[in-house]
Design an enzyme around this catalytic site. Structure first.
Site: not given
Ligand code: CAA
Length: 259
Positions: A65, A110, A113, A133
């Site tokens: 998400a 998500g 999921e 999460e």
């Molecule tokens: N939400 C919003 N933006 C996201 C995102 C997310 N889940 N995942 C990645 N992005 C964005 C980053 O912020 C980045 O944007 P900017 O260039 O503007 O900074 C862009 O995508 C590229 O990502 P990274 O620079 O972080 O890429 P990376 O290769 O260094 O890392 C990654 C990749 C490990 C996937 C890292 O992006 C990450 O940890 N993302 C979040 C993953 C996460 O925690 N997901 C769970 C979300 S909570 C959820 O889903 C709740 C639910 O159950 C409903």
């Protein structure tokens, strides 16, 4: 467009298409996905016999998400967001045709999921999946607390959810989360080829078999998802959730307090 739907030879290809944010699910993506699911629900078995779900680009299926959008939600809107995602993913799960996930990179939160709403999954070698999460002070709010246990068993699901760790495609294969790991080159073409054995069988018989398998667990799922959405909501008034999401946005390590 954030989600593309293309139908060819009775196979619908649904692609989440927001590669600049690793296909993270913001409201726009969820709304577009919902519209395409409504369209697919209206198709009969002579028009669409199978759905393949994937993400645009080589790096990510769906990275979860949208954390930036979620960080602004009140507890009430967080509960509504969770219920919206759960309901949409349940509709995907209940489509009358098989839904095959082609997981081409990160499937996190998500994103995993969403993958868990598919009937079965193929992974690329570079796929990395998990429910991270708790690293954000959150819990999986789109059905993951229930569906991961169903797919891989309680111990493995709890270890993955409590540690928030990402696993490789090989580990996912070993624990039965995906059915096969395929090379990145020609990935979708290979997935389509693998689906041929399903496509040549009776769509009606497959549809009834799927319905029967889903019905056996429906009552447990309704209760479990209600609880998940309520606990998801609770976390949105916590220090830890604010700290976890701000830390992601500020690109730093969070300091949790357990409150
Ligand atoms: N939400 C919003 N933006 C996201 C995102 C997310 N889940 N995942 C990645 N992005 C964005 C980053 O912020 C980045 O944007 P900017 O260039 O503007 O900074 C862009 O995508 C590229 O990502 P990274 O620079 O972080 O890429 P990376 O290769 O260094 O890392 C990654 C990749 C490990 C996937 C890292 O992006 C990450 O940890 N993302 C979040 C993953 C996460 O925690 N997901 C769970 C979300 S909570 C959820 O889903 C709740 C639910 O159950 C409903």
């Amino acid at each position: 467009m954030n989600v593309n739907l293309e139908i060819k030879s009775k196979v619908a290809l649904l692609t989440i298409n927001r590669p600049e944010a690793l296909n993270a699910l913001n409201s726009e993506v969820l709304n577009e996905l919902e519209k395409h699911i409504s369209d697919l629900e209206k198709k009969d078995l002579s028009e669409v016999q199978l759905v393949v779900l994937t993400g645009a680009g080589e790096k990510s299926f769906v990275a979860g998400a949208d954390i930036k959008e979620m960080s602004q939600l009140s507890p009430e809107s967080a509960e509504a967001f969770s219920i919206k995602g759960q309901a949409l993913f349940n509709r995907i799960e209940r489509l009358k045709v098989p839904v095959v996930g082609a997981i081409n990179g990160f499937a996190l939160g998500g994103g995993l999921e969403l993958a868990l709403s598919c009937d079965f999954l193929y992974f690329t070698e570079n796929a990395k999946v998990g429910l991270p999460e708790v690293s954000l002070g959150l819990l999986p709010g789109f059905g993951g607390t229930y569906k991961l246990q169903q797919k891989i068993g309680t111990s493995r699901a709890r270890e993955l959810i409590f540690s928030g760790r990402m696993i490789s495609a090989d580990e996912a294969l070993r624990i039965g989360l995906c059915i096969e790991v395929l090379p990145k080159a020609q990935f979708l073409e290979t997935v389509f080829k693998k689906c041929e054995s399903v496509l040549e069988k009776s769509p009606l018989a497959i549809s009834k078999a799927k319905k029967s398998m889903l019905e056996s667990e429906e009552n447990f799922k309704v209760q479990a998802l209600k609880a998940e959405a309520l606990y998801f909501r609770d976390l949105f008034s916590s220090f830890d959730m604010k700290e976890g999401t701000s830390a992601f946005i500020d690109k730093r390590k969070p300091l949790f307090k357990g409150k």
